[in-house]
Design a protein around this motif. Structure first.
Motif: not given
Length: 97
Positions: A4, A6-8, A10-13, A15
């Motif tokens: 979770i 890692r997803r958080n 790399f989700h918004d490049k 930011r």
């Protein structure tokens, strides 16, 4: 790293890039400030470090050692007359053009 996080991360490049840029800027700024502090400290104490004197005697209300002040001959002779003092000399610091 948990999935979770890692997803958080790399989700918004955009930011992620802005955050990493801010962290990098903060680290560089701290290193520059540390370099300035060490440079000023070395410069300020260089006069005293290279003098070889065991004791410095200065006039009252001298804000820093590079700014000389009036020191009477009487005080110089009192310092020379103190037991255990082998020699005392005047140090005159002035700015020249």
């Amino acid at each position: 790293m948990p999935p979770i996080a890692r997803r958080n991360l790399f989700h918004d490049k955009v930011r992620l890039i802005v955050t990493l840029t801010g962290i990098t800027f903060a680290v560089v700024l701290m290193v520059v400030e540390l370099g300035l502090f060490l440079g000023f400290s070395t410069t300020t104490t260089g006069l005293i470090d290279h003098s070889g004197a065991d004791l410095w005697v200065a006039s009252q209300r001298i804000p820093y050692i590079e700014q000389g002040g009036i020191f009477s001959e009487r005080k110089l002779y009192q310092v020379r007359a103190t037991p255990g003092v082998s020699s005392a000399e005047k140090y005159i610091a002035r700015f020249g053009s």
